[in-house]
Design an enzyme around this catalytic site. Structure first.
Site, mmCIF file in Angstrom:
data_model
loop_
_atom_site.group_PDB
_atom_site.id
_atom_site.type_symbol
_atom_site.label_atom_id
_atom_site.label_comp_id
_atom_site.label_asym_id
_atom_site.label_seq_id
_atom_site.Cartn_x
_atom_site.Cartn_y
_atom_site.Cartn_z
ATOM 1 N N ASN A 125 -5.596 -3.665 1.778
ATOM 2 C CA ASN A 125 -4.554 -3.080 2.617
ATOM 3 C C ASN A 125 -5.273 -2.255 3.681
ATOM 4 O OD1 ASN A 125 -2.426 -1.681 3.746
ATOM 5 N ND2 ASN A 125 -2.034 -0.389 1.942
ATOM 6 N N GLU A 182 0.306 2.141 -8.211
ATOM 7 C CA GLU A 182 -0.572 3.013 -7.435
ATOM 8 C C GLU A 182 -0.171 4.471 -7.622
ATOM 9 O OE1 GLU A 182 -2.413 0.641 -3.961
ATOM 10 O OE2 GLU A 182 -0.559 1.539 -3.270
ATOM 11 N N HIS A 198 5.109 0.681 -0.271
ATOM 12 C CA HIS A 198 3.880 1.472 -0.414
ATOM 13 C C HIS A 198 4.257 2.960 -0.376
ATOM 14 C CE1 HIS A 198 0.030 3.319 0.484
ATOM 15 N NE2 HIS A 198 -0.527 2.217 0.001
ATOM 16 N N GLU A 226 3.018 5.385 1.095
ATOM 17 C CA GLU A 226 3.017 5.981 2.445
ATOM 18 C C GLU A 226 4.321 5.660 3.169
ATOM 19 O OE1 GLU A 226 -0.746 4.322 3.655
ATOM 20 O OE2 GLU A 226 -1.743 5.646 2.218
ATOM 21 N N SER A 278 -8.030 4.359 -4.782
ATOM 22 C CA SER A 278 -9.485 4.595 -4.768
ATOM 23 C C SER A 278 -10.279 3.563 -5.563
ATOM 24 C CB SER A 278 -9.790 6.020 -5.248
ATOM 25 O OG SER A 278 -9.163 6.975 -4.406
ATOM 26 N N LYS A 333 -4.084 -0.868 6.225
ATOM 27 C CA LYS A 333 -3.254 0.196 6.815
ATOM 28 C C LYS A 333 -3.400 0.127 8.341
ATOM 29 C CE LYS A 333 -3.800 2.651 2.521
ATOM 30 N NZ LYS A 333 -3.876 3.905 1.790
ATOM 31 N N GLY A 381 -6.475 7.217 -1.642
ATOM 32 C CA GLY A 381 -7.267 7.800 -0.567
ATOM 33 C C GLY A 381 -7.852 9.165 -0.898
HETATM 34 P P1 PGA Z 1 -7.157 3.531 -1.353
HETATM 35 O O1 PGA Z 1 -5.689 3.023 -0.963
HETATM 36 O O2 PGA Z 1 -7.854 2.351 -1.979
HETATM 37 O O3 PGA Z 1 -7.790 3.951 -0.059
HETATM 38 O O4 PGA Z 1 -6.972 4.657 -2.311
HETATM 39 C C1 PGA Z 1 -4.965 2.213 -1.838
HETATM 40 C C2 PGA Z 1 -3.628 1.890 -1.212
HETATM 41 O O5 PGA Z 1 -3.064 2.737 -0.529
HETATM 42 O O6 PGA Z 1 -3.109 0.771 -1.411
#
Ligand code: PGA
Length: 253
Positions: free
Chosen positions: A9, A166, A94, A96, A212, A11, A172
């Site tokens: 992803n 998640e 997601h 976010e 992560s 983003k 992140g």
């Molecule tokens: P990350 O993001 O691997 O940077 O923690 C995962 C995600 O948001 O799908």
């Protein structure tokens, strides 16, 4: 046997040139799609370019879409167009999007139905905040998200859907859930699906972990019984790291 999935992803990262370079770098190195499903989810304006250059074993996904087929929804993207340009997957719900764009279980549900209608594989994200994890309500929270987000799907449709667990506190942040924590929560998701459908459907659904994930922790995560792959943010931006993750998910290596 559930086929593993590694979905990057990106983003809101990468220009067109950077995206094309990345695809060029990984295309021939991606393992056979019979063994691992490898997906890159990019920003909408480059999706068509990436689809045109996807090799035999790589597939391209979007990061969101609208639930309606068409209409006066300025700035939105339809499932019809995604399908039309050859996109195969779409990330839905997601954290976010839930946090910054008011995405709810109800909108995730409508979008999931719409994605399936247009032959897009939905990657439906669920996850708890740190507060919920610490209060001990993780399973309650996730099971409510699953029930509402996947409401009304047939057994066949749920088998065509990918779920990504998640934990918000691990996205992140560099903090990963331990493989056992991730596996326990994912097992619980299977229990919920089993209660809604049956044990065989719950056995078949692919459930990914996200938060992560990186080359250093992928092996331990993939070694768990119920984790079928990963949805990867940060580490998917590097072609080298992403390939390491895909290789780690390949049962033949
Ligand atoms: P990350 O993001 O691997 O940077 O923690 C995962 C995600 O948001 O799908």
């Amino acid at each position: 046997m559930r086929k593993p999935v590694i979905a990057g992803n990106w983003k809101m990262h990468k220009t067109r040139d950077e995206a094309l370079q990345f695809i060029f770098n990984i295309n021939v190195k991606v393992p056979n799609k019979e063994f691992v499903e490898t997906v890159i989810c990019a920003q909408s304006p480059v999706l068509r370019d990436l689809v045109k250059r996807q090799g035999d074993h790589l597939r391209i996904g979007a990061q969101n879409m609208h639930e309606a087929t068409e209409g006066a929804f300025t700035g939105e993207v339809s499932a019809a167009l995604l399908e039309n340009i050859g996109v195969s997957y779409v990330v839905l719900g997601h954290s976010e999007r839930r946090e910054y764009y008011n995405e709810t279980d109800s909108s995730v549900n409508k979008k999931t139905h719409q994605a399936l209608r247009f032959d897009l594989t939905p990657i439906v994200c669920v996850g708890e905040s740190l507060e919920i994890r610490e209060s001990g309500d993780t399973n309650l929270h996730i099971s409510a998200q699953i029930k509402a987000g996947l409401k009304g799907l047939s057994a066949e449709q749920i088998r065509d859907t990918i779920i990504a667990y998640e934990p918000i506190w691990a996205i992140g942040t560099g903090k990963t859930a331990t493989p056992e924590q991730a596996n326990d929560t994912i097992k619980n998701i299977r229990k919920v699906i089993s209660s809604l459908y049956n044990a065989s459907v719950a056995e078949d659904v692919r459930i990914l972990y996200g938060g992560s994930v990186k080359p250093e922790n992928i092996d331990a995560l993939m070694a768990e019984s119920d984790i079928d792959g990963a949805l990867v943010g940060g580490a998917s931006l590097s072609a080298k790291d992403f390939l390491t993750l895909v290789e780690a998910a390949n049962p033949n290596t």
